[in-house]
Scaffold this motif. Structure first.
Motif, mmCIF file in Angstrom:
data_model
loop_
_atom_site.group_PDB
_atom_site.id
_atom_site.type_symbol
_atom_site.label_atom_id
_atom_site.label_comp_id
_atom_site.label_asym_id
_atom_site.label_seq_id
_atom_site.Cartn_x
_atom_site.Cartn_y
_atom_site.Cartn_z
ATOM 1 N N UNK A 89 5.440 7.105 -0.295
ATOM 2 C CA UNK A 89 4.512 6.932 0.817
ATOM 3 C C UNK A 89 4.694 5.543 1.405
ATOM 4 N N UNK A 90 4.660 5.477 2.724
ATOM 5 C CA UNK A 90 4.614 4.200 3.434
ATOM 6 C C UNK A 90 3.378 4.225 4.319
ATOM 7 N N UNK B 236 4.138 4.374 -12.845
ATOM 8 C CA UNK B 236 5.016 4.231 -11.685
ATOM 9 C C UNK B 236 4.426 4.721 -10.379
ATOM 10 N N UNK B 237 3.304 5.389 -10.419
ATOM 11 C CA UNK B 237 2.678 5.889 -9.184
ATOM 12 C C UNK B 237 1.879 4.770 -8.534
ATOM 13 N N UNK B 238 1.897 4.743 -7.211
ATOM 14 C CA UNK B 238 1.228 3.693 -6.436
ATOM 15 C C UNK B 238 0.213 4.241 -5.446
ATOM 16 N N UNK B 239 0.288 5.547 -5.186
ATOM 17 C CA UNK B 239 -0.572 6.194 -4.193
ATOM 18 C C UNK B 239 -1.069 7.509 -4.779
ATOM 19 N N UNK B 240 -2.350 7.816 -4.555
ATOM 20 C CA UNK B 240 -2.895 9.120 -4.923
ATOM 21 C C UNK B 240 -3.213 9.876 -3.646
ATOM 22 N N UNK B 241 -2.795 11.136 -3.596
ATOM 23 C CA UNK B 241 -3.213 12.052 -2.523
ATOM 24 C C UNK B 241 -4.021 13.146 -3.197
ATOM 25 N N UNK B 242 -5.221 13.380 -2.680
ATOM 26 C CA UNK B 242 -6.138 14.301 -3.334
ATOM 27 C C UNK B 242 -6.983 15.052 -2.310
ATOM 28 N N UNK B 243 -7.946 15.781 -2.803
ATOM 29 C CA UNK B 243 -8.820 16.610 -1.951
ATOM 30 C C UNK B 243 -10.145 15.892 -1.669
ATOM 31 N N UNK C 220 0.800 -1.224 0.000
ATOM 32 C CA UNK C 220 0.000 0.000 0.000
ATOM 33 C C UNK C 220 0.832 1.273 0.000
ATOM 34 N N UNK C 221 2.069 1.197 -0.355
ATOM 35 C CA UNK C 221 2.904 2.383 -0.431
ATOM 36 C C UNK C 221 3.538 2.507 -1.798
ATOM 37 N N UNK C 222 4.354 3.535 -1.940
ATOM 38 C CA UNK C 222 5.076 3.748 -3.187
ATOM 39 C C UNK C 222 5.047 5.192 -3.614
ATOM 40 N N UNK C 223 5.398 5.420 -4.867
ATOM 41 C CA UNK C 223 5.472 6.779 -5.415
ATOM 42 C C UNK C 223 4.089 7.421 -5.421
#
Length: 177
Positions: free
Chosen positions: A129-130, A56-63, A4-7
């Motif tokens: 992200x971890x 290559x992205x593994x995590x999304x951070x959003x609003x 559940x982590x990554x770029x």
């Protein structure tokens, strides 16, 4: 169990709906894999290019209110087939959030102040992200960019934890019945 982590991919907008996550015209596809190239194809966000920014992205951070709009499992499937197993936001559309956990994915809710700090501190950096889930029930998101790192707490319910540990609803039911 999935990792559940990554770029991290930062999407600085509220109300990203399921039609922007996976356009409705692709809902007739017969496999999850067929959805892969169309993730976030219709998302309009300054500086964002789905053809180059997702790989290559593994995590999304959003609003706020990620996954609003039409209820469909295709939205979490499109994330999953692209290797994105974690989305972090202040809140989610209720059905989308449940569909994430039902598919063994994490929809992490944390307060707006933490999300604001994540964007302010990390959005312009290559960030990893971890996700740390402790046996005592505490959980945190740790963001790392070079020598900079910060942690942000979140809550994970027992049933949500059971769903991710069993790779979703089907695995959970198989383990119980």
């Amino acid at each position: 169990m999935k990792s559940f982590g990554g770029a991290v991919l930062f999407l600085d907008r509220s109300d990203i709906n399921t039609d922007e996550i996976i356009p409705a015209k692709y809902l007739t596809e017969n496999t999850k894999q067929a959805l892969q190239p169309y993730l976030l194809e219709d998302l309009k966000l300054d500086g964002f290019n789905p053809k180059t920014d997702i790989s290559g992205k593994k995590v999304i951070i959003t609003r706020e209110n990620f996954g609003c709009g039409s209820s469909r499992e295709h939205a979490p499937w499109a994330l999953e087939v692209n290797g994105i197993y974690t989305v972090i936001a202040p809140n989610f559309a209720r059905i989308f959030r449940q569909n994430m956990f039902n598919n063994g994915l994490m929809a992490i809710e944390t307060d707006k102040k933490s999300i604001e700090d994540m964007f302010k501190t990390f959005a312009d950096k290559d960030t990893e992200c971890k996700v740390v889930i402790n046996d005592d029930g505490s959980a945190k998101v740790k963001l790392i960019a070079g020598s900079l790192s910060k942690s942000y707490p979140f809550k994970l319910g027992d049933f949500e934890k059971a769903l991710i540990e069993n790779d979703g609803w089907i695995g959970y039911t198989d383990s119980k019945y």
